[in-house]
Design a protein around this motif. Structure first.
Motif, PDB file in Angstrom:
ATOM      1  N   GLY A   1       0.948   0.398  14.615  1.00  0.00           N
ATOM      2  CA  GLY A   1       2.346   0.279  15.015  1.00  0.00           C
ATOM      3  C   GLY A   1       3.358   0.594  13.937  1.00  0.00           C
ATOM      4  O   GLY A   1       4.553   0.366  14.124  1.00  0.00           O
ATOM      5  N   MET A   2       2.916   1.147  12.792  1.00  0.00           N
ATOM      6  CA  MET A   2       3.869   1.533  11.750  1.00  0.00           C
ATOM      7  C   MET A   2       4.466   2.882  12.134  1.00  0.00           C
ATOM      8  O   MET A   2       4.282   3.904  11.466  1.00  0.00           O
ATOM      9  CB  MET A   2       3.188   1.604  10.382  1.00  0.00           C
ATOM     10  CG  MET A   2       4.180   1.600   9.229  1.00  0.00           C
ATOM     11  SD  MET A   2       3.379   1.566   7.637  1.00  0.00           S
ATOM     12  CE  MET A   2       4.404   0.356   6.782  1.00  0.00           C
ATOM     13  N   MET A   3       5.150   2.839  13.261  1.00  0.00           N
ATOM     14  CA  MET A   3       5.704   4.049  13.877  1.00  0.00           C
ATOM     15  C   MET A   3       6.902   3.594  14.693  1.00  0.00           C
ATOM     16  O   MET A   3       6.899   2.510  15.264  1.00  0.00           O
ATOM     17  CB  MET A   3       4.638   4.692  14.777  1.00  0.00           C
ATOM     18  CG  MET A   3       5.132   5.839  15.626  1.00  0.00           C
ATOM     19  SD  MET A   3       3.792   6.949  16.147  1.00  0.00           S
ATOM     20  CE  MET A   3       2.970   5.991  17.398  1.00  0.00           C
TER      21      MET A   3
ATOM     22  N   HIS B   1       6.716   8.015  11.394  1.00  0.00           N
ATOM     23  CA  HIS B   1       5.671   7.015  11.174  1.00  0.00           C
ATOM     24  C   HIS B   1       4.979   7.166   9.846  1.00  0.00           C
ATOM     25  O   HIS B   1       5.173   8.159   9.127  1.00  0.00           O
ATOM     26  CB  HIS B   1       4.636   7.080  12.312  1.00  0.00           C
ATOM     27  CG  HIS B   1       3.960   8.411  12.463  1.00  0.00           C
ATOM     28  ND1 HIS B   1       2.800   8.751  11.795  1.00  0.00           N
ATOM     29  CD2 HIS B   1       4.275   9.504  13.212  1.00  0.00           C
ATOM     30  CE1 HIS B   1       2.436   9.981  12.138  1.00  0.00           C
ATOM     31  NE2 HIS B   1       3.317  10.472  12.989  1.00  0.00           N
ATOM     32  N   CYS B   2       4.131   6.205   9.543  1.00  0.00           N
ATOM     33  CA  CYS B   2       3.246   6.316   8.401  1.00  0.00           C
ATOM     34  C   CYS B   2       2.074   7.190   8.834  1.00  0.00           C
ATOM     35  O   CYS B   2       1.504   6.989   9.900  1.00  0.00           O
ATOM     36  CB  CYS B   2       2.740   4.944   7.972  1.00  0.00           C
ATOM     37  SG  CYS B   2       1.524   5.066   6.637  1.00  0.00           S
ATOM     38  N   HIS B   3       1.705   8.177   7.997  1.00  0.00           N
ATOM     39  CA  HIS B   3       0.601   9.077   8.362  1.00  0.00           C
ATOM     40  C   HIS B   3      -0.752   8.580   7.857  1.00  0.00           C
ATOM     41  O   HIS B   3      -1.749   9.296   7.924  1.00  0.00           O
ATOM     42  CB  HIS B   3       0.868  10.509   7.899  1.00  0.00           C
ATOM     43  CG  HIS B   3       0.413  11.552   8.884  1.00  0.00           C
ATOM     44  ND1 HIS B   3      -0.930  11.819   9.098  1.00  0.00           N
ATOM     45  CD2 HIS B   3       1.095  12.365   9.721  1.00  0.00           C
ATOM     46  CE1 HIS B   3      -1.022  12.776  10.016  1.00  0.00           C
ATOM     47  NE2 HIS B   3       0.188  13.115  10.411  1.00  0.00           N
ATOM     48  N   ASN B   4      -0.800   7.352   7.329  1.00  0.00           N
ATOM     49  CA  ASN B   4      -2.091   6.669   7.276  1.00  0.00           C
ATOM     50  C   ASN B   4      -2.351   6.349   8.744  1.00  0.00           C
ATOM     51  O   ASN B   4      -1.638   5.547   9.360  1.00  0.00           O
ATOM     52  CB  ASN B   4      -1.976   5.398   6.434  1.00  0.00           C
ATOM     53  CG  ASN B   4      -3.248   4.571   6.429  1.00  0.00           C
ATOM     54  OD1 ASN B   4      -3.900   4.396   7.474  1.00  0.00           O
ATOM     55  ND2 ASN B   4      -3.597   4.027   5.278  1.00  0.00           N
ATOM     56  N   LEU B   5      -3.336   7.014   9.337  1.00  0.00           N
ATOM     57  CA  LEU B   5      -3.441   6.980  10.803  1.00  0.00           C
ATOM     58  C   LEU B   5      -3.763   5.593  11.338  1.00  0.00           C
ATOM     59  O   LEU B   5      -3.414   5.269  12.469  1.00  0.00           O
ATOM     60  CB  LEU B   5      -4.471   8.008  11.287  1.00  0.00           C
ATOM     61  CG  LEU B   5      -4.107   9.469  10.984  1.00  0.00           C
ATOM     62  CD1 LEU B   5      -5.167  10.406  11.537  1.00  0.00           C
ATOM     63  CD2 LEU B   5      -2.733   9.824  11.533  1.00  0.00           C
ATOM     64  N   GLU B   6      -4.417   4.787  10.529  1.00  0.00           N
ATOM     65  CA  GLU B   6      -4.681   3.420  10.980  1.00  0.00           C
ATOM     66  C   GLU B   6      -3.387   2.596  10.954  1.00  0.00           C
ATOM     67  O   GLU B   6      -3.164   1.744  11.809  1.00  0.00           O
ATOM     68  CB  GLU B   6      -5.780   2.770  10.149  1.00  0.00           C
ATOM     69  CG  GLU B   6      -7.198   3.275  10.505  1.00  0.00           C
ATOM     70  CD  GLU B   6      -7.456   4.731  10.151  1.00  0.00           C
ATOM     71  OE1 GLU B   6      -6.964   5.166   9.095  1.00  0.00           O
ATOM     72  OE2 GLU B   6      -8.134   5.440  10.925  1.00  0.00           O
ATOM     73  N   HIS B   7      -2.543   2.856   9.969  1.00  0.00           N
ATOM     74  CA  HIS B   7      -1.231   2.181   9.967  1.00  0.00           C
ATOM     75  C   HIS B   7      -0.425   2.606  11.188  1.00  0.00           C
ATOM     76  O   HIS B   7       0.200   1.792  11.854  1.00  0.00           O
ATOM     77  CB  HIS B   7      -0.458   2.514   8.694  1.00  0.00           C
ATOM     78  CG  HIS B   7      -1.052   1.918   7.444  1.00  0.00           C
ATOM     79  ND1 HIS B   7      -0.425   1.990   6.231  1.00  0.00           N
ATOM     80  CD2 HIS B   7      -2.205   1.234   7.237  1.00  0.00           C
ATOM     81  CE1 HIS B   7      -1.171   1.383   5.311  1.00  0.00           C
ATOM     82  NE2 HIS B   7      -2.265   0.926   5.909  1.00  0.00           N
ATOM     83  N   GLU B   8      -0.455   3.900  11.456  1.00  0.00           N
ATOM     84  CA  GLU B   8       0.244   4.407  12.640  1.00  0.00           C
ATOM     85  C   GLU B   8      -0.266   3.709  13.901  1.00  0.00           C
ATOM     86  O   GLU B   8       0.514   3.233  14.728  1.00  0.00           O
ATOM     87  CB  GLU B   8       0.038   5.924  12.749  1.00  0.00           C
ATOM     88  CG  GLU B   8       0.584   6.530  14.032  1.00  0.00           C
ATOM     89  CD  GLU B   8       0.215   7.997  14.215  1.00  0.00           C
ATOM     90  OE1 GLU B   8      -0.017   8.690  13.206  1.00  0.00           O
ATOM     91  OE2 GLU B   8       0.170   8.447  15.372  1.00  0.00           O
TER      92      GLU B   8
ATOM     93  N   MET C   1       0.843  -1.199   0.000  1.00  0.00           N
ATOM     94  CA  MET C   1       0.000   0.000   0.000  1.00  0.00           C
ATOM     95  C   MET C   1       0.877   1.246   0.000  1.00  0.00           C
ATOM     96  O   MET C   1       2.032   1.181   0.373  1.00  0.00           O
ATOM     97  CB  MET C   1      -0.869   0.028   1.268  1.00  0.00           C
ATOM     98  CG  MET C   1      -2.142  -0.775   1.176  1.00  0.00           C
ATOM     99  SD  MET C   1      -3.188  -0.458   2.599  1.00  0.00           S
ATOM    100  CE  MET C   1      -3.683   1.253   2.308  1.00  0.00           C
ATOM    101  N   PRO C   2       0.284   2.380  -0.374  1.00  0.00           N
ATOM    102  CA  PRO C   2       1.045   3.628  -0.235  1.00  0.00           C
ATOM    103  C   PRO C   2       1.222   3.965   1.248  1.00  0.00           C
ATOM    104  O   PRO C   2       0.331   3.669   2.050  1.00  0.00           O
ATOM    105  CB  PRO C   2       0.136   4.683  -0.884  1.00  0.00           C
ATOM    106  CG  PRO C   2      -1.070   3.989  -1.384  1.00  0.00           C
ATOM    107  CD  PRO C   2      -1.079   2.593  -0.876  1.00  0.00           C
ATOM    108  N   HIS C   3       2.346   4.574   1.586  1.00  0.00           N
ATOM    109  CA  HIS C   3       2.574   5.040   2.958  1.00  0.00           C
ATOM    110  C   HIS C   3       3.044   6.493   2.937  1.00  0.00           C
ATOM    111  O   HIS C   3       4.105   6.779   2.391  1.00  0.00           O
ATOM    112  CB  HIS C   3       3.634   4.178   3.653  1.00  0.00           C
ATOM    113  CG  HIS C   3       3.301   2.722   3.698  1.00  0.00           C
ATOM    114  ND1 HIS C   3       2.223   2.213   4.399  1.00  0.00           N
ATOM    115  CD2 HIS C   3       3.878   1.660   3.088  1.00  0.00           C
ATOM    116  CE1 HIS C   3       2.160   0.908   4.238  1.00  0.00           C
ATOM    117  NE2 HIS C   3       3.150   0.529   3.451  1.00  0.00           N
ATOM    118  N   PRO C   4       2.261   7.395   3.517  1.00  0.00           N
ATOM    119  CA  PRO C   4       2.762   8.766   3.678  1.00  0.00           C
ATOM    120  C   PRO C   4       3.733   8.792   4.857  1.00  0.00           C
ATOM    121  O   PRO C   4       3.333   8.577   5.994  1.00  0.00           O
ATOM    122  CB  PRO C   4       1.503   9.578   4.000  1.00  0.00           C
ATOM    123  CG  PRO C   4       0.343   8.620   3.946  1.00  0.00           C
ATOM    124  CD  PRO C   4       0.873   7.236   3.995  1.00  0.00           C
TER     125      PRO C   4
HETATM  126 CU    CU Z   1       1.106   3.163   5.796  1.00  0.00          CU
END
Ligand code: CU
Ligand code: C2O
Ligand code: CU
Length: 551
Positions: free
Chosen positions: A542-544, A532-539, A466-469
């Motif tokens: 734990g994508m942080m 972190h990833c600014h897809n807040l659900e990814h964040e 997926m894309p990750h900001p």
């Molecule tokens: Cu992401």
């Protein structure tokens, strides 16, 4: 156009779909379960908050603020749609002092106030948490000490206060603030907590006052009782992130903005949890970009469209002076391919399709085209300005200055066993790995890679992409290289003209297969910040991670 939910007869989808309509209609007709947002989010509380810095509960009397405000995060009911009021979270504002600055509410909106401050000013914000869960305010893009930055470890509980005190030392530009508690940032932002923090410049040749306007773009889902619908509390729905079916601009679902026949400066923020926009004007004119996350560009850039990922800002110049009264120009998000692949039988799985057969409430997939907002000309003829050919120069950070220019640190963002990870790791409140420790007063090159190809189980893991900001706290950086050689051509072709890499950034879009090198300097403050990833659900999943600036 309105799409109808065939089962209930209710108008369900309010986005105007430009393409991908048939696909989306298919999902609709298969029925979408609507889940009420649970005010008490049931993820386990990590309970690892400790070490609130001494004094942060109270004002520091030695600090003499130019701006002193109280921001309370509260639950509120406001009129968003006609009929039932909508339960939201809001920052309510009490201005105690605002010398040479303004802090004002956006009227009738769930969104937080707009700060307009100046470089060098001292800001005090007394944050009072009246939410059912812990919270913390993060000042996205600001260069301030770690204990003022809103790290999740400094979250305070219901009934508690945290006092932020910092000096504004960023370039003039468009920054913003939002909650940042561990695992529940997504739902708190979604419920309405976000505001703009503008550091004003003295560029009098640019539109000012009523011609300098914040445009905060978000997507939401409302149920039949006008209540906000968040994701179901399961991992699968978080994997994708929240995608709404209705666009709200500045917290207003009307999607109409009257403008006079004048020149405007729009400060656009993508305040959505997971949706990426490909911004363009319906009249076919170029998008004239004058600024990015960290302020004005060296010169305006004309783009046929601009990609704006969650967390990012751009400043746009727009002249409506040639319009006729009552004419419209639409700000649109054009269709694009975001490169998402969810593996599992191959192909793309769009919004609403996740959850192992259980349908989730969700809007159209990222990359679906729709209208965002209509700008309608009033009869009024206002100020007209001409576009400057250049702004202040930005000197680029020389790569040779970097202590690791020969072998940049690498940060791989990918999926591992249904979990979004950075270099195989997820967030730990105070965890800092050796590869996340840097030295104060050094310059580095960091390379971010979307995917894990060519390493270990790469192929298997990269089936889900997926894309990750990507966003770093506490500083602004420069993009030195965007390598797309390993991207799918079919994805790149649809986005390639939409990147602006010549300014200061704190967030950038990292599409599947993309590699981005940034140059950054660690200055003024030691301590721990998150990236972190600014897809807040990814964040929230734990994508942080933390990075630590050492003495
Ligand atoms: Cu992401
Ligand atoms: Cu706006 Cu940590 O993010
Ligand atoms: Cu931030």
């Amino acid at each position: 156009m309105l799409l109808k939910d065939t089962a209930s007869g209710q108008v369900y989808i309010k986005l105007v779909i430009i393409m991908d309509r048939s696909d989306f209609m298919k999902k609709l007709s298969s029925g979408i379960a609507v889940t009420a947002f649970l005010p008490v989010f049931t993820f386990c509380n990590s309970n690892s908050r400790t070490s609130i810095p001494e004094g942060s509960y109270n004002v520091n009397n030695a600090f003499n603020p130019d701006v002193d405000v109280e921001l309370s995060a509260i639950r509120n009911n406001i009129q968003v749609l006609s009929g039932d009021k909508t339960g939201v979270y809001s920052y309510t504002l009490k201005v105690l002092k605002a010398d040479n600055a303004t802090v004002e509410n956006l009227p009738g909106s769930w969104l937080g106030p707009v700060f307009r401050v100046k470089q060098g000013q001292k800001i005090r914000v007394r944050f009072k948490n009246q939410l059912p869960r812990e919270s913390v305010i993060h000042w996205h893009g600001l260069h301030i000490p770690p204990e003022m930055d809103g790290h999740p470890m400094y979250a305070v509980d219901n009934g508690e206060q945290y006092v932020y005190e910092f000096e504004v030392n960023n370039r003039p530009g468009t920054y913003w603030f939002h909650p940042h508690p561990d695992k529940i940032t997504g739902p708190q932002v979604y419920q309405g907590l976000a505001g703009m923090f503008i550091v004003e410049d003295n560029e009098n040749h640019l539109p000012t006052g009523e011609y300098d306007i914040p445009i905060i773009i978000q997507d939401r889902i409302f149920d039949g009782n006008n209540q906000l619908v968040y994701l179901q509390n399961n991992q699968m729905s978080q994997v994708q992130g929240l995608l709404g079916d209705r666009i709200v601009v500045n917290g207003n679902p009307d999607n109409k903005l009257p403008v006079s026949k004048s020149t405007y400066r729009f400060r656009m923020l993508n305040g959505s949890n997971a949706r990426i926009y490909k911004l363009a004007w319906s009249d076919g004119s170029d998008v004239i970009v004058i600024g990015t996350d960290g302020g004005l560009l060296p010169q305006p850039e004309r783009k046929s469209y601009v990609m704006l990922a969650p967390g990012e800002r751009i400043e746009i110049w727009k002249d409506f002076s040639a319009m006729n009264t009552d004419d419209n120009v639409l700000l649109q998000s054009l269709p694009f391919n975001d490169g998402t692949s969810m593996g599992m039988g191959g192909g793309m799985m769009g919004g609403g399709m996740m959850g192992g057969g259980m349908m989730q409430a969700a809007g159209p997939a990222n990359g679906t085209g729709f209208d965002i907002c209509a700008f309608t000309a009033t009869s009024e003829r206002g100020e007209r300005k001409s576009l400057p050919s250049a702004f202040q120069n930005i000197s680029s950070i020389p790569e040779s200055e970097a202590v690791n220019a020969a072998s940049p640190r690498q940060f791989r963002f990918y999926n591992q066993h249904m979990q979004w990870v950075i270099n195989g790791e997820t967030f730990g409140m105070k965890e800092v790995a050796d590869w996340e420790k840097v030295r104060l007063n050094t310059t580095e090159i960091w390379e971010f890679i979307n995917g894990d190809s060519g390493r270990g189980m790469g192929m298997m893991q990269d089936m889900m992409q997926m894309p990750h900001p990507v966003h770093l706290h506490g500083l602004q950086f420069q993009i030195v290289e965007r390598d797309v050689s390993e991207m799918q051509q079919a994805v790149w072709e649809t986005v390639k003209d939409g990147f602006i890499d010549n300014g200061w950034q704190d967030t950038f879009l990292l599409l599947p297969g993309m590699k981005v090198k940034i140059a950054l300097k660690f200055e003024d403050y030691t301590g721990i910040y998150v990236y972190h990833c600014h897809n807040l659900e990814h964040e929230d999943m734990g994508m942080m991670r933390n990075f630590e600036v050492l003495e």
